[in-house]
Design a protein around this motif. Sequence first.
Motif, PDB file in Angstrom:
ATOM      1  N   GLY A 158       0.812  -1.216   0.000  1.00 50.40           N
ATOM      2  CA  GLY A 158       0.000   0.000   0.000  1.00 50.40           C
ATOM      3  C   GLY A 158       0.839   1.257   0.000  1.00 50.40           C
ATOM      4  N   TYR A 159       1.964   1.223   0.686  1.00 45.67           N
ATOM      5  CA  TYR A 159       2.870   2.374   0.712  1.00 45.67           C
ATOM      6  C   TYR A 159       3.413   2.659  -0.686  1.00 45.67           C
ATOM      7  N   VAL A 160       3.840   1.621  -1.373  1.00 49.38           N
ATOM      8  CA  VAL A 160       4.359   1.782  -2.730  1.00 49.38           C
ATOM      9  C   VAL A 160       3.264   2.296  -3.666  1.00 49.38           C
ATOM     10  N   ALA A 161       2.039   1.805  -3.463  1.00 53.16           N
ATOM     11  CA  ALA A 161       0.906   2.216  -4.307  1.00 53.16           C
ATOM     12  C   ALA A 161       0.363   3.591  -3.930  1.00 53.16           C
ATOM     13  N   GLY A 162       0.737   4.094  -2.744  1.00 51.19           N
ATOM     14  CA  GLY A 162       0.271   5.405  -2.313  1.00 51.19           C
ATOM     15  C   GLY A 162      -1.001   5.379  -1.486  1.00 51.19           C
ATOM     16  N   THR A 163      -1.428   4.207  -1.045  1.00 46.67           N
ATOM     17  CA  THR A 163      -2.647   4.114  -0.234  1.00 46.67           C
ATOM     18  C   THR A 163      -2.360   3.959   1.254  1.00 46.67           C
ATOM     19  N   THR A 164      -1.113   3.740   1.611  1.00 41.13           N
ATOM     20  CA  THR A 164      -0.681   3.659   2.999  1.00 41.13           C
ATOM     21  C   THR A 164       0.353   4.746   3.228  1.00 41.13           C
ATOM     22  N   THR A 165       0.231   5.473   4.330  1.00 39.77           N
ATOM     23  CA  THR A 165       1.186   6.541   4.617  1.00 39.77           C
ATOM     24  C   THR A 165       2.445   5.983   5.269  1.00 39.77           C
ATOM     25  N   ARG A 166       3.471   6.780   5.243  1.00 39.11           N
ATOM     26  CA  ARG A 166       4.729   6.419   5.901  1.00 39.11           C
ATOM     27  C   ARG A 166       4.491   6.205   7.399  1.00 39.11           C
ATOM     28  N   GLU A 167       3.645   7.043   7.977  1.00 37.81           N
ATOM     29  CA  GLU A 167       3.341   6.949   9.405  1.00 37.81           C
ATOM     30  C   GLU A 167       2.620   5.632   9.731  1.00 37.81           C
ATOM     31  N   GLU A 168       1.689   5.226   8.862  1.00 34.83           N
ATOM     32  CA  GLU A 168       0.983   3.958   9.075  1.00 34.83           C
ATOM     33  C   GLU A 168       1.943   2.779   8.972  1.00 34.83           C
ATOM     34  N   LEU A 169       2.819   2.817   7.990  1.00 30.99           N
ATOM     35  CA  LEU A 169       3.819   1.766   7.820  1.00 30.99           C
ATOM     36  C   LEU A 169       4.716   1.692   9.053  1.00 30.99           C
ATOM     37  N   ASP A 170       5.144   2.847   9.526  1.00 29.82           N
ATOM     38  CA  ASP A 170       6.017   2.903  10.687  1.00 29.82           C
ATOM     39  C   ASP A 170       5.319   2.408  11.947  1.00 29.82           C
ATOM     40  N   ALA A 171       4.047   2.733  12.117  1.00 32.10           N
ATOM     41  CA  ALA A 171       3.308   2.286  13.301  1.00 32.10           C
ATOM     42  C   ALA A 171       3.256   0.759  13.365  1.00 32.10           C
ATOM     43  N   ILE A 172       3.073   0.118  12.227  1.00 30.22           N
ATOM     44  CA  ILE A 172       3.060  -1.348  12.200  1.00 30.22           C
ATOM     45  C   ILE A 172       4.436  -1.895  12.584  1.00 30.22           C
ATOM     46  N   ALA A 173       5.485  -1.300  12.043  1.00 29.04           N
ATOM     47  CA  ALA A 173       6.845  -1.758  12.362  1.00 29.04           C
ATOM     48  C   ALA A 173       7.160  -1.582  13.844  1.00 29.04           C
ATOM     49  N   ARG A 174       6.755  -0.472  14.419  1.00 23.75           N
ATOM     50  CA  ARG A 174       7.037  -0.215  15.837  1.00 23.75           C
ATOM     51  C   ARG A 174       6.351  -1.226  16.752  1.00 23.75           C
ATOM     52  N   ARG A 175       5.189  -1.713  16.348  1.00 30.58           N
ATOM     53  CA  ARG A 175       4.447  -2.698  17.155  1.00 30.58           C
ATOM     54  C   ARG A 175       4.879  -4.133  16.882  1.00 30.58           C
ATOM     55  N   SER A 176       5.648  -4.337  15.852  1.00 28.39           N
ATOM     56  CA  SER A 176       6.016  -5.694  15.432  1.00 28.39           C
ATOM     57  C   SER A 176       7.039  -6.328  16.357  1.00 28.39           C
ATOM     58  N   ARG A 177       6.988  -7.648  16.377  1.00 27.68           N
ATOM     59  CA  ARG A 177       7.972  -8.404  17.151  1.00 27.68           C
ATOM     60  C   ARG A 177       9.347  -8.303  16.485  1.00 27.68           C
ATOM     61  N   ILE A 178      10.375  -8.336  17.270  1.00 23.36           N
ATOM     62  CA  ILE A 178      11.741  -8.317  16.738  1.00 23.36           C
ATOM     63  C   ILE A 178      11.977  -9.540  15.862  1.00 23.36           C
ATOM     64  N   GLU A 179      11.399 -10.665  16.211  1.00 21.06           N
ATOM     65  CA  GLU A 179      11.565 -11.889  15.437  1.00 21.06           C
ATOM     66  C   GLU A 179      10.997 -11.773  14.023  1.00 21.06           C
ATOM     67  N   ASP A 180      10.173 -10.749  13.780  1.00 20.49           N
ATOM     68  CA  ASP A 180       9.614 -10.527  12.446  1.00 20.49           C
ATOM     69  C   ASP A 180      10.563  -9.759  11.532  1.00 20.49           C
ATOM     70  N   ARG A 181      11.663  -9.242  12.077  1.00 19.17           N
ATOM     71  CA  ARG A 181      12.657  -8.565  11.248  1.00 19.17           C
ATOM     72  C   ARG A 181      13.432  -9.615  10.443  1.00 19.17           C
ATOM     73  N   VAL A 182      14.133  -9.167   9.425  1.00 20.11           N
ATOM     74  CA  VAL A 182      14.930 -10.078   8.603  1.00 20.11           C
ATOM     75  C   VAL A 182      16.289 -10.252   9.275  1.00 20.11           C
ATOM     76  N   ILE A 183      16.510 -11.460   9.767  1.00 20.60           N
ATOM     77  CA  ILE A 183      17.764 -11.820  10.436  1.00 20.60           C
ATOM     78  C   ILE A 183      18.299 -13.054   9.720  1.00 20.60           C
ATOM     79  N   GLY A 184      18.874 -12.815   8.549  1.00 22.41           N
ATOM     80  CA  GLY A 184      19.425 -13.909   7.757  1.00 22.41           C
ATOM     81  C   GLY A 184      18.405 -14.565   6.840  1.00 22.41           C
ATOM     82  N   GLU A 185      17.280 -14.960   7.388  1.00 17.42           N
ATOM     83  CA  GLU A 185      16.266 -15.664   6.605  1.00 17.42           C
ATOM     84  C   GLU A 185      15.291 -14.683   5.953  1.00 17.42           C
ATOM     85  N   LEU A 186      15.179 -14.787   4.640  1.00 16.96           N
ATOM     86  CA  LEU A 186      14.267 -13.934   3.888  1.00 16.96           C
ATOM     87  C   LEU A 186      12.908 -14.624   3.749  1.00 16.96           C
ATOM     88  N   PRO A 187      11.830 -13.856   3.807  1.00 11.18           N
ATOM     89  CA  PRO A 187      10.519 -14.454   3.541  1.00 11.18           C
ATOM     90  C   PRO A 187      10.456 -14.954   2.094  1.00 11.18           C
TER      91      PRO A 187
END
Length: 147
Positions: A102-131
């Motif tokens: 949605g961010y790339v398409a322009g339907t999600t704001t930078r702030e909305e994207l950031d809010a999701i990242a701030r609430r996310s678990r650390i284990e959801d970050r990319v640590i060697g293993e790519l989705p």
Amino acid sequence: MAQLFTSIALDPAVRGRLIATLSGLHAERPLSAADPRDAVGRLQGALDALGLDAVRIRGAVGHAGVEVDHVWLAVRSGPGGPWVLDAAFPLHQPTFLAALSGYVAGTTTREELDAIARRSRIEDRVIGELPARTTYRGRPYWGTSAN
């Protein structure tokens, strides 16, 4: 020429130490998707303390046809390197991936994207293993002293 980074399963002890380190940094001040350069800078010193050698990479992260400019670390220490360490983007979380599209398409704001990242678990970050269906492509960014 840009390097294509591939997924790597880390030794569980190394992964555990990295998750603990990222968790500490995130508790001090959330790791932000809105400012990945800050996340990279904060993580660089912590990696040095763990004896891991990393370089900043500037390039593109792609997932299922969506691509965004990004900055992350490539860890050069140990077997199988370099591998991706991305403290800013929790790409293992489906909600973040949908918001990134949605961010790339322009339907999600930078702030909305950031809010999701701030609430996310650390284990959801990319640590060697790519989705699945995710690529990291880039090259070292030599414009800073933290390489």
